[in-house]
Motif scaffolding. Structure first.
Motif, PDB file in Angstrom:
ATOM      1  N   ALA A   1       0.826  -1.207   0.000  1.00  0.00           N
ATOM      2  CA  ALA A   1       0.000   0.000   0.000  1.00  0.00           C
ATOM      3  C   ALA A   1       0.863   1.261   0.000  1.00  0.00           C
ATOM      4  O   ALA A   1       0.557   2.236  -0.696  1.00  0.00           O
ATOM      5  CB  ALA A   1      -0.932   0.000   1.209  1.00  0.00           C
ATOM      6  N   ALA A   2       1.949   1.242   0.767  1.00  0.00           N
ATOM      7  CA  ALA A   2       2.838   2.409   0.813  1.00  0.00           C
ATOM      8  C   ALA A   2       3.502   2.650  -0.534  1.00  0.00           C
ATOM      9  O   ALA A   2       3.733   3.798  -0.929  1.00  0.00           O
ATOM     10  CB  ALA A   2       3.897   2.212   1.898  1.00  0.00           C
ATOM     11  N   GLU A   3       3.803   1.594  -1.267  1.00  0.00           N
ATOM     12  CA  GLU A   3       4.478   1.723  -2.557  1.00  0.00           C
ATOM     13  C   GLU A   3       3.529   2.066  -3.698  1.00  0.00           C
ATOM     14  O   GLU A   3       3.913   2.783  -4.634  1.00  0.00           O
ATOM     15  CB  GLU A   3       5.211   0.413  -2.892  1.00  0.00           C
ATOM     16  N   HIS A   4       2.284   1.589  -3.626  1.00  0.00           N
ATOM     17  CA  HIS A   4       1.413   1.663  -4.800  1.00  0.00           C
ATOM     18  C   HIS A   4       0.214   2.597  -4.676  1.00  0.00           C
ATOM     19  O   HIS A   4      -0.275   3.093  -5.706  1.00  0.00           O
ATOM     20  CB  HIS A   4       0.900   0.262  -5.144  1.00  0.00           C
ATOM     21  N   LEU A   5      -0.307   2.816  -3.468  1.00  0.00           N
ATOM     22  CA  LEU A   5      -1.582   3.527  -3.362  1.00  0.00           C
ATOM     23  C   LEU A   5      -1.513   4.935  -3.951  1.00  0.00           C
ATOM     24  O   LEU A   5      -2.411   5.348  -4.694  1.00  0.00           O
ATOM     25  CB  LEU A   5      -2.037   3.573  -1.892  1.00  0.00           C
ATOM     26  N   HIS A   6      -0.447   5.688  -3.672  1.00  0.00           N
ATOM     27  CA  HIS A   6      -0.401   7.067  -4.179  1.00  0.00           C
ATOM     28  C   HIS A   6      -0.179   7.115  -5.690  1.00  0.00           C
ATOM     29  O   HIS A   6      -0.588   8.073  -6.346  1.00  0.00           O
ATOM     30  CB  HIS A   6       0.659   7.895  -3.442  1.00  0.00           C
ATOM     31  N   HIS A   7       0.453   6.083  -6.247  1.00  0.00           N
ATOM     32  CA  HIS A   7       0.600   6.040  -7.706  1.00  0.00           C
ATOM     33  C   HIS A   7      -0.748   5.765  -8.377  1.00  0.00           C
ATOM     34  O   HIS A   7      -1.067   6.356  -9.414  1.00  0.00           O
ATOM     35  CB  HIS A   7       1.613   4.972  -8.105  1.00  0.00           C
ATOM     36  N   THR A   8      -1.536   4.880  -7.781  1.00  0.00           N
ATOM     37  CA  THR A   8      -2.887   4.631  -8.294  1.00  0.00           C
ATOM     38  C   THR A   8      -3.735   5.886  -8.166  1.00  0.00           C
ATOM     39  O   THR A   8      -4.500   6.240  -9.073  1.00  0.00           O
ATOM     40  CB  THR A   8      -3.536   3.467  -7.532  1.00  0.00           C
ATOM     41  N   LEU A   9      -3.602   6.569  -7.045  1.00  0.00           N
ATOM     42  CA  LEU A   9      -4.329   7.819  -6.825  1.00  0.00           C
ATOM     43  C   LEU A   9      -3.968   8.855  -7.894  1.00  0.00           C
ATOM     44  O   LEU A   9      -4.838   9.544  -8.424  1.00  0.00           O
ATOM     45  CB  LEU A   9      -4.027   8.356  -5.424  1.00  0.00           C
ATOM     46  N   ALA A  10      -2.678   8.941  -8.221  1.00  0.00           N
ATOM     47  CA  ALA A  10      -2.231   9.907  -9.221  1.00  0.00           C
ATOM     48  C   ALA A  10      -2.857   9.619 -10.585  1.00  0.00           C
ATOM     49  O   ALA A  10      -3.221  10.549 -11.329  1.00  0.00           O
ATOM     50  CB  ALA A  10      -0.707   9.894  -9.321  1.00  0.00           C
ATOM     51  N   LEU A  11      -2.999   8.337 -10.916  1.00  0.00           N
ATOM     52  CA  LEU A  11      -3.607   7.966 -12.204  1.00  0.00           C
ATOM     53  C   LEU A  11      -5.092   8.308 -12.244  1.00  0.00           C
ATOM     54  O   LEU A  11      -5.633   8.637 -13.310  1.00  0.00           O
ATOM     55  CB  LEU A  11      -3.416   6.474 -12.459  1.00  0.00           C
TER      56      LEU A  11
END
Length: 348
Positions: free
Chosen positions: A115-125
């Motif tokens: 979650a720490a690695e991926h959640l903000h990247h998904t949010l950005a998309l």
């Protein structure tokens, strides 16, 4: 009911104007008439002028983490005071986006790290793009979709392993869009805001602690009812007598029992009376109330004897010390769990 839960406005008006997202004039119509090309250009120009003239709060993040008596550190955290570079484009009325998050893993550290690695990247998309008329609604949808996608992505990866991963994690994420704070949370990690309010009949300000998140555990009536309707049970305050939270990312074996990944969402507009945001896992709040934790931080920030570290401003030294001391004090008070503390300073 709208998932957004607005916090109360400050009792003292600051006199500073706020930009509000444009709204459709005709809510009854199924489709709003599109403005002509010239009107669009004028509107975009107005937003650009407001972006230039508008003063945004400065945000700085500090963290401290302690393993406690656990065999491993299962918490994870993210500090991104400016994630504009992660976004392909921004809505016309948005100048700055910041993101801070804490994840408290259980059953292992893989879900929290994922979650720490991926959640903000998904949010950005999924973040709104271009000219928007209802930014609040779009940010709400973005957060809900992001949490759902992150959960699905982790469960897909977890189920492909042999043996399958059974990790899960809480999530408390603070997204700051211009001066508006959006908080999305699952589980029992928490976020609180320190706001200074004028005391009546006294020419002084007092610290008020405002909850920015909502805890999810199976002892809460609504959570327990959802779990029981799904065919699950609650024993000893835990789902099936095992899982202590009723919402999480991961925990694939409990999803059929009513454990969900839909976060609660709250929003709060920052103002010059706001001092800092505190995010922490339940390791802190097992030995501190929210009010005690905020007062502890305030006492360190106001400690005039604290020496400034080389290369740091006085404010930075105080916030770093407050973060470290708060985590240390949680351990000293007997918390055996992992402890992660994030402080986000707010300056206007």
């Amino acid at each position: 009911m709208d998932l957004f839960d607005d916090l109360p406005e400050p009792s003292q008006s600051t006199g500073e104007s706020r930009i509000q997202s444009p709204k459709a004039d005709d809510r009854g119509s199924k489709r709003k008439l599109e403005p002509c090309h010239d009107e669009k250009e004028v509107e975009e120009k107005k937003w650009e002028e407001k972006k230039v003239c508008k003063g945004l709060p400065s945000l700085k993040g500090y963290f401290a983490a302690r393993r406690g008596e656990r065999d491993e550190m299962q918490d994870a955290h993210v500090l991104l005071p400016d994630i504009n570079s992660c976004l392909s484009s921004l809505p016309a009325q948005v100048s700055r986006v910041a993101y801070f998050a804490v994840f408290d893993g259980h059953g292992g550290a893989r879900a929290s790290r994922f979650a720490a690695e991926h959640l903000h990247h998904t949010l950005a998309l999924k973040f709104p793009k271009g000219v928007t008329e209802n930014l609040d609604k779009l940010v709400k949808k973005c957060l809900l979709d992001t949490f759902r996608q992150t959960d699905e992505d982790f469960l897909k990866k977890a189920s492909s392993q042999k043996p399958a991963w059974k990790d899960g994690t809480t999530a408390t994420c603070v997204l700051v869009v211009n001066e508006m704070v959006y908080v999305a949370n699952l589980g029992d990690s928490r976020a609180v805001l320190c706001r200074m309010e004028q005391e009546e009949k006294v020419n002084e300000k007092k610290c008020v602690t405002l909850a920015l998140s909502k805890e999810h555990n199976p002892t809460i009536y609504e959570e327990r009812m959802r779990i029981q309707r799904a065919g699950g049970t609650v024993r000893d305050g835990r789902v099936l007598g095992v899982l202590e939270v009723s919402r999480s990312i991961g925990d694939g074996q409990y999803k059929r029992c009513g454990v969900i990944s839909t976060p609660d969402l709250r929003r709060c507009q920052l103002n010059p009376n706001d001092r800092f945001i505190l995010l922490a896992c339940d390791g802190l709040f097992k030995v501190f109330s929210a009010e005690e934790a905020v007062q502890f931080v305030v006492s360190v920030l106001e400690d005039g004897t604290l020496e400034r570290k080389e290369g740091q401003t006085e404010e930075e030294s105080h916030y770093e010390a407050a973060c470290q001391r708060l985590a240390n004090e949680a351990v000293r008070r007997g918390c055996a769990d992992n402890v992660t503390v994030i402080l986000v300073s707010i300056g206007f």
